[in-house]
Design a protein around this motif. Structure first.
Motif, mmCIF file in Angstrom:
data_model
loop_
_atom_site.group_PDB
_atom_site.id
_atom_site.type_symbol
_atom_site.label_atom_id
_atom_site.label_comp_id
_atom_site.label_asym_id
_atom_site.label_seq_id
_atom_site.Cartn_x
_atom_site.Cartn_y
_atom_site.Cartn_z
ATOM 1 N N TYR A 48 38.716 31.143 61.664
ATOM 2 C CA TYR A 48 39.029 30.839 63.060
ATOM 3 C C TYR A 48 37.796 30.896 63.956
ATOM 4 C CZ TYR A 48 43.831 30.760 61.562
ATOM 5 O OH TYR A 48 44.994 30.448 60.909
ATOM 6 N N SER A 49 36.776 31.660 63.571
ATOM 7 C CA SER A 49 35.535 31.625 64.341
ATOM 8 C C SER A 49 34.885 30.260 64.201
ATOM 9 C CB SER A 49 34.572 32.734 63.898
ATOM 10 O OG SER A 49 34.052 32.479 62.606
ATOM 11 N N ILE A 50 34.952 29.694 63.022
ATOM 12 C CA ILE A 50 34.392 28.358 62.788
ATOM 13 C C ILE A 50 35.066 27.349 63.698
ATOM 14 C CG2 ILE A 50 34.197 26.495 61.088
ATOM 15 C CD1 ILE A 50 33.897 28.734 58.945
ATOM 16 N N HIS A 51 36.389 27.403 63.769
ATOM 17 C CA HIS A 51 37.137 26.481 64.635
ATOM 18 C C HIS A 51 36.759 26.664 66.106
ATOM 19 C CE1 HIS A 51 39.439 25.093 61.282
ATOM 20 N NE2 HIS A 51 40.132 26.215 61.134
ATOM 21 N N SER A 52 36.584 27.916 66.531
ATOM 22 C CA SER A 52 36.218 28.173 67.932
ATOM 23 C C SER A 52 34.857 27.584 68.262
ATOM 24 C CB SER A 52 36.203 29.674 68.218
ATOM 25 O OG SER A 52 37.502 30.190 68.190
ATOM 26 N N PHE A 53 33.885 27.803 67.390
ATOM 27 C CA PHE A 53 32.555 27.232 67.620
ATOM 28 C C PHE A 53 32.608 25.704 67.620
ATOM 29 C CE2 PHE A 53 30.755 31.341 65.852
ATOM 30 C CZ PHE A 53 30.098 31.714 67.010
ATOM 31 N N GLN A 54 33.283 25.137 66.634
ATOM 32 C CA GLN A 54 33.343 23.682 66.528
ATOM 33 C C GLN A 54 34.041 23.046 67.723
ATOM 34 O OE1 GLN A 54 35.146 23.375 62.631
ATOM 35 N NE2 GLN A 54 33.171 22.873 61.696
ATOM 36 N N SER A 55 35.079 23.686 68.242
ATOM 37 C CA SER A 55 35.794 23.121 69.388
ATOM 38 C C SER A 55 34.913 23.068 70.637
ATOM 39 C CB SER A 55 37.070 23.914 69.678
ATOM 40 O OG SER A 55 36.773 25.178 70.215
ATOM 41 N N ALA A 56 33.856 23.882 70.643
ATOM 42 C CA ALA A 56 32.917 23.883 71.778
ATOM 43 C C ALA A 56 31.730 22.956 71.530
ATOM 44 C CB ALA A 56 32.429 25.302 72.032
ATOM 45 N N GLY A 57 31.742 22.228 70.413
ATOM 46 C CA GLY A 57 30.661 21.285 70.132
ATOM 47 C C GLY A 57 29.407 21.922 69.564
ATOM 48 N N VAL A 58 29.544 23.097 68.972
ATOM 49 C CA VAL A 58 28.413 23.808 68.384
ATOM 50 C C VAL A 58 28.225 23.357 66.935
ATOM 51 C CG1 VAL A 58 27.640 26.112 67.673
ATOM 52 C CG2 VAL A 58 28.705 25.793 69.897
ATOM 53 N N LYS A 59 26.974 23.250 66.506
ATOM 54 C CA LYS A 59 26.666 22.908 65.115
ATOM 55 C C LYS A 59 26.494 24.199 64.329
ATOM 56 C CE LYS A 59 24.293 18.708 66.447
ATOM 57 N NZ LYS A 59 22.987 18.066 66.598
ATOM 58 N N LEU A 60 27.118 24.271 63.162
ATOM 59 C CA LEU A 60 27.100 25.483 62.364
ATOM 60 C C LEU A 60 26.252 25.305 61.112
ATOM 61 C CD1 LEU A 60 30.886 26.337 62.629
ATOM 62 C CD2 LEU A 60 28.998 27.291 63.966
ATOM 63 N N TYR A 61 25.496 26.356 60.797
ATOM 64 C CA TYR A 61 24.643 26.361 59.616
ATOM 65 C C TYR A 61 24.929 27.632 58.825
ATOM 66 C CZ TYR A 61 22.196 22.605 61.951
ATOM 67 O OH TYR A 61 21.892 21.418 62.571
ATOM 68 N N GLY A 62 25.447 27.466 57.616
ATOM 69 C CA GLY A 62 25.818 28.598 56.782
ATOM 70 C C GLY A 62 24.631 29.253 56.110
ATOM 71 N N LEU A 63 24.645 30.578 56.088
ATOM 72 C CA LEU A 63 23.611 31.372 55.432
ATOM 73 C C LEU A 63 24.213 32.063 54.217
ATOM 74 C CD1 LEU A 63 22.044 33.054 58.595
ATOM 75 C CD2 LEU A 63 21.204 31.052 57.366
ATOM 76 N N PRO A 64 23.435 32.206 53.156
ATOM 77 C CA PRO A 64 23.977 32.819 51.939
ATOM 78 C C PRO A 64 24.245 34.314 52.113
ATOM 79 C CG PRO A 64 21.628 32.419 51.689
ATOM 80 C CD PRO A 64 22.037 31.798 53.002
ATOM 81 N N MET A 65 25.161 34.806 51.281
ATOM 82 C CA MET A 65 25.502 36.225 51.238
ATOM 83 C C MET A 65 25.356 36.707 49.797
ATOM 84 S SD MET A 65 28.926 36.428 53.592
ATOM 85 C CE MET A 65 28.932 38.216 53.566
ATOM 86 N N ASP A 66 25.153 38.014 49.666
ATOM 87 C CA ASP A 66 25.221 38.650 48.356
ATOM 88 C C ASP A 66 26.110 39.881 48.499
ATOM 89 O OD1 ASP A 66 23.611 40.662 49.489
ATOM 90 O OD2 ASP A 66 21.802 40.038 48.434
#
Length: 131
Positions: A48-66
């Motif tokens: 849901y954070s992804i949806h919130s950012f996207q609805s505001a026109g923000v570009k998302l860049y995923g970072l790896p996790m371990d």
């Protein structure tokens, strides 16, 4: 008092009470970030954070996790390449993985983001949750 317990010093006039983390993400995305701004976040991240950012026109860049959380190696290059305006993280009981970022990784993350001048938005919804 509650913020002071976590080491955050803030005057009451600097505190905004929200209905939840998603409202905060929406306000930051619409009110503080320019349209099309780049946000770095863990991959995977809270849906849901992804949806919130996207609805505001923000570009998302995923970072790896371990198994220790967000991988900080290469963060500088990723931030520069994306021209990142913000890093969004869930370091305590990450959603959806449940990972708890250890103290050393948190310190590395804060040192690197401070050197970059990159603001960090910490989603602490689960920080007091111990199962």
């Amino acid at each position: 008092k509650e913020l002071g317990r976590t080491g955050i010093q803030a005057e009451p006039s600097s505190i905004l009470i929200l209905s939840g983390a998603l409202q905060g993400i929406q306000l930051i995305s619409l009110g503080l970030l320019p349209k099309g701004a780049a946000v770095l976040l863990e991959k995977p991240s809270y849906l849901y954070s992804i949806h919130s950012f996207q609805s505001a026109g923000v570009k998302l860049y995923g970072l790896p996790m371990d198994d220790r959380g967000l991988v900080t190696e290469g963060l500088e290059a990723q931030a520069a390449q994306a021209k990142a305006a913000l890093l969004y993280t869930i370091p305590s009981f990450h959603n959806p993985t449940g990972i708890l970022m250890d103290a050393e990784r948190r310190r590395e993350l804060m040192e690197k983001t401070a050197a970059l001048g990159l603001p960090v938005l910490e989603d602490g919804a689960y920080q007091d949750l111990w199962l």
